[in-house]
Motif scaffolding. Structure first.
Motif, PDB file in Angstrom:
ATOM      1  N   ASP A  27       0.841  -1.198   0.000  1.00 53.44           N
ATOM      2  CA  ASP A  27       0.000   0.000   0.000  1.00 53.44           C
ATOM      3  C   ASP A  27       0.877   1.249   0.000  1.00 53.44           C
ATOM      4  O   ASP A  27       2.068   1.186   0.318  1.00 53.44           O
ATOM      5  CB  ASP A  27      -0.923  -0.003   1.218  1.00 53.44           C
ATOM      6  CG  ASP A  27      -0.148  -0.041   2.528  1.00 53.44           C
ATOM      7  OD1 ASP A  27       0.316   1.018   2.973  1.00 53.44           O
ATOM      8  OD2 ASP A  27       0.015  -1.156   3.077  1.00 53.44           O
ATOM      9  N   PRO A  28       0.305   2.421  -0.336  1.00 50.88           N
ATOM     10  CA  PRO A  28       1.101   3.653  -0.430  1.00 50.88           C
ATOM     11  C   PRO A  28       1.856   4.004   0.844  1.00 50.88           C
ATOM     12  O   PRO A  28       2.983   4.510   0.789  1.00 50.88           O
ATOM     13  CB  PRO A  28       0.048   4.718  -0.768  1.00 50.88           C
ATOM     14  CG  PRO A  28      -1.038   3.963  -1.467  1.00 50.88           C
ATOM     15  CD  PRO A  28      -1.082   2.623  -0.802  1.00 50.88           C
ATOM     16  N   ALA A  29       1.268   3.777   2.011  1.00 50.60           N
ATOM     17  CA  ALA A  29       1.952   4.090   3.258  1.00 50.60           C
ATOM     18  C   ALA A  29       3.209   3.242   3.430  1.00 50.60           C
ATOM     19  O   ALA A  29       4.252   3.718   3.901  1.00 50.60           O
ATOM     20  CB  ALA A  29       1.010   3.872   4.445  1.00 50.60           C
ATOM     21  N   THR A  30       3.106   1.976   3.030  1.00 50.72           N
ATOM     22  CA  THR A  30       4.265   1.086   3.118  1.00 50.72           C
ATOM     23  C   THR A  30       5.335   1.489   2.121  1.00 50.72           C
ATOM     24  O   THR A  30       6.531   1.464   2.427  1.00 50.72           O
ATOM     25  CB  THR A  30       3.835  -0.369   2.867  1.00 50.72           C
ATOM     26  OG1 THR A  30       2.844  -0.736   3.830  1.00 50.72           O
ATOM     27  CG2 THR A  30       5.016  -1.318   2.972  1.00 50.72           C
ATOM     28  N   VAL A  31       4.917   1.872   0.913  1.00 52.01           N
ATOM     29  CA  VAL A  31       5.865   2.289  -0.126  1.00 52.01           C
ATOM     30  C   VAL A  31       6.628   3.539   0.305  1.00 52.01           C
ATOM     31  O   VAL A  31       7.772   3.757  -0.108  1.00 52.01           O
ATOM     32  CB  VAL A  31       5.127   2.527  -1.462  1.00 52.01           C
ATOM     33  CG1 VAL A  31       6.055   3.132  -2.502  1.00 52.01           C
ATOM     34  CG2 VAL A  31       4.540   1.221  -1.979  1.00 52.01           C
ATOM     35  N   ALA A  32       6.030   4.368   1.174  1.00 51.97           N
ATOM     36  CA  ALA A  32       6.690   5.591   1.635  1.00 51.97           C
ATOM     37  C   ALA A  32       7.737   5.334   2.715  1.00 51.97           C
ATOM     38  O   ALA A  32       8.597   6.180   2.962  1.00 51.97           O
ATOM     39  CB  ALA A  32       5.648   6.576   2.165  1.00 51.97           C
ATOM     40  N   LEU A  33       7.705   4.167   3.363  1.00 49.65           N
ATOM     41  CA  LEU A  33       8.625   3.901   4.468  1.00 49.65           C
ATOM     42  C   LEU A  33      10.097   3.896   4.062  1.00 49.65           C
ATOM     43  O   LEU A  33      10.941   4.389   4.823  1.00 49.65           O
ATOM     44  CB  LEU A  33       8.262   2.568   5.137  1.00 49.65           C
ATOM     45  CG  LEU A  33       7.057   2.599   6.088  1.00 49.65           C
ATOM     46  CD1 LEU A  33       6.783   1.202   6.637  1.00 49.65           C
ATOM     47  CD2 LEU A  33       7.304   3.579   7.233  1.00 49.65           C
ATOM     48  N   PRO A  34      10.489   3.318   2.895  1.00 47.04           N
ATOM     49  CA  PRO A  34      11.908   3.356   2.544  1.00 47.04           C
ATOM     50  C   PRO A  34      12.475   4.771   2.491  1.00 47.04           C
ATOM     51  O   PRO A  34      13.623   4.994   2.897  1.00 47.04           O
ATOM     52  CB  PRO A  34      11.947   2.686   1.159  1.00 47.04           C
ATOM     53  CG  PRO A  34      10.766   1.791   1.149  1.00 47.04           C
ATOM     54  CD  PRO A  34       9.715   2.515   1.929  1.00 47.04           C
ATOM     55  N   GLY A  35      11.681   5.730   2.004  1.00 47.46           N
ATOM     56  CA  GLY A  35      12.160   7.107   1.956  1.00 47.46           C
ATOM     57  C   GLY A  35      12.441   7.670   3.338  1.00 47.46           C
ATOM     58  O   GLY A  35      13.431   8.386   3.555  1.00 47.46           O
ATOM     59  N   LEU A  36      11.588   7.336   4.311  1.00 49.26           N
ATOM     60  CA  LEU A  36      11.802   7.786   5.684  1.00 49.26           C
ATOM     61  C   LEU A  36      13.056   7.142   6.280  1.00 49.26           C
ATOM     62  O   LEU A  36      13.866   7.816   6.930  1.00 49.26           O
ATOM     63  CB  LEU A  36      10.576   7.453   6.533  1.00 49.26           C
ATOM     64  CG  LEU A  36       9.274   8.182   6.176  1.00 49.26           C
ATOM     65  CD1 LEU A  36       8.109   7.603   6.967  1.00 49.26           C
ATOM     66  CD2 LEU A  36       9.419   9.672   6.456  1.00 49.26           C
ATOM     67  N   GLY A  37      13.199   5.841   6.066  1.00 44.61           N
ATOM     68  CA  GLY A  37      14.375   5.144   6.584  1.00 44.61           C
ATOM     69  C   GLY A  37      15.658   5.667   5.966  1.00 44.61           C
ATOM     70  O   GLY A  37      16.680   5.832   6.649  1.00 44.61           O
ATOM     71  N   TYR A  38      15.615   5.940   4.667  1.00 44.20           N
ATOM     72  CA  TYR A  38      16.775   6.471   3.966  1.00 44.20           C
ATOM     73  C   TYR A  38      17.183   7.817   4.563  1.00 44.20           C
ATOM     74  O   TYR A  38      18.369   8.074   4.809  1.00 44.20           O
ATOM     75  CB  TYR A  38      16.434   6.624   2.487  1.00 44.20           C
ATOM     76  CG  TYR A  38      17.544   7.149   1.619  1.00 44.20           C
ATOM     77  CD1 TYR A  38      18.388   6.287   0.930  1.00 44.20           C
ATOM     78  CD2 TYR A  38      17.743   8.511   1.458  1.00 44.20           C
ATOM     79  CE1 TYR A  38      19.399   6.774   0.114  1.00 44.20           C
ATOM     80  CE2 TYR A  38      18.744   9.011   0.654  1.00 44.20           C
ATOM     81  CZ  TYR A  38      19.572   8.127  -0.024  1.00 44.20           C
ATOM     82  OH  TYR A  38      20.578   8.621  -0.824  1.00 44.20           O
ATOM     83  N   ALA A  39      16.201   8.684   4.802  1.00 40.08           N
ATOM     84  CA  ALA A  39      16.492  10.037   5.269  1.00 40.08           C
ATOM     85  C   ALA A  39      17.146  10.041   6.643  1.00 40.08           C
ATOM     86  O   ALA A  39      18.078  10.819   6.899  1.00 40.08           O
ATOM     87  CB  ALA A  39      15.206  10.861   5.293  1.00 40.08           C
ATOM     88  N   VAL A  40      16.678   9.186   7.555  1.00 38.91           N
ATOM     89  CA  VAL A  40      17.240   9.213   8.910  1.00 38.91           C
ATOM     90  C   VAL A  40      18.618   8.546   8.965  1.00 38.91           C
ATOM     91  O   VAL A  40      19.439   8.870   9.833  1.00 38.91           O
ATOM     92  CB  VAL A  40      16.289   8.540   9.924  1.00 38.91           C
ATOM     93  CG1 VAL A  40      14.967   9.285   9.993  1.00 38.91           C
ATOM     94  CG2 VAL A  40      16.060   7.066   9.599  1.00 38.91           C
ATOM     95  N   ALA A  41      18.900   7.604   8.034  1.00 35.59           N
ATOM     96  CA  ALA A  41      20.182   6.890   8.065  1.00 35.59           C
ATOM     97  C   ALA A  41      21.258   7.576   7.241  1.00 35.59           C
ATOM     98  O   ALA A  41      22.454   7.340   7.456  1.00 35.59           O
ATOM     99  CB  ALA A  41      19.989   5.446   7.564  1.00 35.59           C
ATOM    100  N   TYR A  42      20.855   8.420   6.311  1.00 33.25           N
ATOM    101  CA  TYR A  42      21.797   8.992   5.346  1.00 33.25           C
ATOM    102  C   TYR A  42      22.914   9.825   5.986  1.00 33.25           C
ATOM    103  O   TYR A  42      24.092   9.653   5.625  1.00 33.25           O
ATOM    104  CB  TYR A  42      21.027   9.834   4.324  1.00 33.25           C
ATOM    105  CG  TYR A  42      21.863  10.356   3.170  1.00 33.25           C
ATOM    106  CD1 TYR A  42      22.045   9.593   2.021  1.00 33.25           C
ATOM    107  CD2 TYR A  42      22.462  11.611   3.238  1.00 33.25           C
ATOM    108  CE1 TYR A  42      22.800  10.077   0.964  1.00 33.25           C
ATOM    109  CE2 TYR A  42      23.221  12.095   2.194  1.00 33.25           C
ATOM    110  CZ  TYR A  42      23.379  11.332   1.054  1.00 33.25           C
ATOM    111  OH  TYR A  42      24.129  11.801   0.013  1.00 33.25           O
ATOM    112  N   PRO A  43      22.611  10.742   6.917  1.00 28.26           N
ATOM    113  CA  PRO A  43      23.691  11.594   7.454  1.00 28.26           C
ATOM    114  C   PRO A  43      24.843  10.798   8.054  1.00 28.26           C
ATOM    115  O   PRO A  43      26.008  11.076   7.783  1.00 28.26           O
ATOM    116  CB  PRO A  43      22.975  12.455   8.500  1.00 28.26           C
ATOM    117  CG  PRO A  43      21.566  12.514   8.026  1.00 28.26           C
ATOM    118  CD  PRO A  43      21.292  11.161   7.446  1.00 28.26           C
TER     119      PRO A  43
END
Length: 560
Positions: A159-175
């Motif tokens: 579902d769309p909410a699940t598809v959005a999770l990788p972007g959130l995980g990427y953002a917090v781990a990237y720095p």
């Protein structure tokens, strides 16, 4: 402010989305350009700018058309990975040979250990797979991996909410992904008490022993068995890896042809792989220290001729009958690699030929190859779109692999990448020439990744702060740090301790295993040696493919 919001709410969906993407792109590039001692967010700044714009838009009650943003995101990803494939394709297979094989094994081990660490976190800490694949991509600063993760989730019907999770995980781990690579380099350096000057000297010695550029040798004929024979009758010349580019008879410097007769004392200027040159020297006579590279005072000269004529593509060097024109080709430069000019070598667009002969003879054969430098600056857009079509089709083919619960698809991230590598290796197909000037390639690649990251950030912006402050955001940051440090430190220490890999080369490989340019810049700042850049470039193509496939495998294995 209310008037501005009301104005924006009244805009058509296309106009509103264009404004949001434009603001995210321009703000993100400015943010990514800020750095401290060469360390900054780089292109990742676009993602954080997109998150900011998405958060502000959500708070103001502005909503973007979901299908439109999805198209922008996916087309940006396609454009990005396709141009990467075109860039790395010509050198992809050559990096898997000789010393490059060891470096690629090291880099692949970093990728594999990172995937195993991520899988362990899923089972031990219960991290959801959609967030996990995003955290993994952010921890290794690999944006195409984020695209592959997003695409894989869509392919299994998330579902769309699940598809959005990788972007959130990427953002917090990237720095920390950026900082963690630098920490790992410094730790390995401290553990082994590395002296940079000693590593520089060791690397230069290894390069002198190897064959960085195609070597040459001057050999005097001492073997009486070749007296009176033609050059064409000498075993292993021309079509077996060694070329004669010049020949001296007495005081005369001549252009050699296969029919030229040999005499004792003739000096041959041979070009080819080092081991084959050594074998030829043992057969013919002895190496002599005589200058044959200069053509001053003779009617001979040499020029570089660029292959730009479509009729020449795919044809072998022997098909051009160059000896009949009184010239020969001694070397071929292709994508930064020197090749022996064997008669069986098939030409590709952009090959640079070193042609030896009289000036008028060289001028007469240029039309056979084109030699139009302006053609190297023209982007072959018809080939780009043709390749994108093939890439999307290939990425949509289900691949049945034993042990997987569902078919694997290369998807919109892997398909265009694999096809681009194959097409750039092929060089041309029918009317399509798969060559892209570096400037055009860089521009299209940047455009693609900006569109992708801006769209991902706009989608994730509404939930980012909540995830970070109230959800699992801080835990994800810690998990990302583990995915960054465990593989780099483990493999880095083993590579240095067991394989005795040069530290400067290892630093380049560590940066390349994360496909992280800021890390390469940090490694280059340690030394003026080229070892770091060579190590980075050697592993980049293979690592990029693995980083794109890894999230898909995790999704299929852990969610199906």
């Amino acid at each position: 402010m209310n008037a501005l919001v009301a104005f924006l709410q009244g805009l058509p969906a296309v106009a509103l989305a264009s404004i949001a993407l434009g603001v995210a792109g321009s703000l993100g590039l400015w943010l990514g350009g800020l750095n401290w001692r060469g360390i900054g967010l780089g292109i990742g700044g676009v993602l954080f700018a997109g998150i900011f714009v998405g958060h502000v838009a959500g708070a103001a009650g502005l909503h973007f058309d979901a299908e439109m943003m999805e198209f922008v995101r996916e087309f940006g990803l396609i454009l990005f990975v396709f141009t990467i494939g075109i860039q790395v394709g010509p050198g992809f297979f050559s990096t898997l040979q000789k010393s490059g094989l060891q470096l690629n094994i090291i880099a692949a081990s970093v990728v594999l250990l990172g995937v195993l660490t991520a899988a362990a976190l899923h089972f031990v800490a219960g991290v959801p797979v959609p967030a996990l694949v995003g955290v993994m991509s952010g921890a290794v600063t690999n944006t195409p991996g984020l695209g592959a993760a997003t695409q894989a989730l869509k392919d299994i019907g998330a579902d769309p909410a699940t598809v959005a999770l990788p972007g959130l995980g990427y953002a917090v781990a990237y720095p920390f992904g950026i900082v963690g690579i630098l920490i790992s380099m410094l730790v390995v350096r401290a553990v082994f008490r590395v002296k940079i000057e000693a590593e520089e000297e060791a690397f230069e010695q290894s390069r002198r022993r190897g064959a960085g550029a195609l070597p040459a040798m001057n050999v005097a004929l001492r073997n009486p068995n070749f007296e009176g024979l033609s050059l064409g009758e000498v075993p292993d010349l021309y079509d077996a890896g060694v070329v004669v580019s010049r020949l001296r008879k007495g005081d005369q410097l001549l252009h050699p042809s296969r029919s030229m007769r040999l005499a004792l004392g003739d000096i041959l200027h041979l070009v080819g792989p080092a081991e084959k040159l050594h074998n030829m020297m043992l057969i013919l006579g002895e190496e002599v220290d005589v200058a044959l590279t200069t053509t001053k005072g003779t009617n001979l000269t040499w020029q570089r001729v660029v292959v730009t004529e479509k009729k020449a593509l795919g044809r072998h060097l022997r098909d051009f009958g160059l000896e009949g024109h009184g010239v020969s080709v001694s070397r071929v430069m292709r994508a930064g690699t020197e090749l022996t000019a064997q008669g069986s070598l098939a030409l590709q667009f952009g090959d640079i030929l070193t042609v030896v002969g009289a000036q008028e003879d060289i001028a007469s054969i240029k039309t056979l190859f084109g030699d139009r430098n302006a053609a190297l600056e023209q982007a072959q857009f018809s080939a780009v779109f043709f390749g994108i079509v093939l890439g999307v089709l290939v990425g949509s083919i289900p691949i049945l692999l034993p042990g997987l619960p569902a078919p694997l698809k290369l998807g919109l991230a892997g398909g265009p990448l694999v096809v681009a590598i194959a097409l750039s290796r092929l060089g041309f197909f029918g009317p399509f020439v798969f060559f892209m000037p570096p400037v055009a390639n860089h521009a299209l690649r940047e455009l693609g990744i900006i569109l992708f990251l801006a769209a991902v950030g706009l989608k994730a912006g509404g939930n980012f702060l909540e995830t970070l402050t109230r959800g699992e955001g801080f835990h994800w940051m810690g998990y990302g740090a583990l995915i960054t440090l465990i593989p780099l430190l483990t493999v880095g220490i083993v590579a240095r301790a067991v394989w005795k890999v040069n530290y400067l080369s290892l630093a380049g490989v560590m940066a390349g295993s994360m496909t992280d340019p800021p890390a390469l810049a940090f490694a280059n700042a340690m030394s003026g040696s080229s070892a770091q850049s060579i190590g980075y470039a050697s592993v980049y193509p293979l690592v990029m493919c693995l980083r794109i496939l890894a999230p898909q495998l995790l999704v299929l294995l852990l969610m199906s």
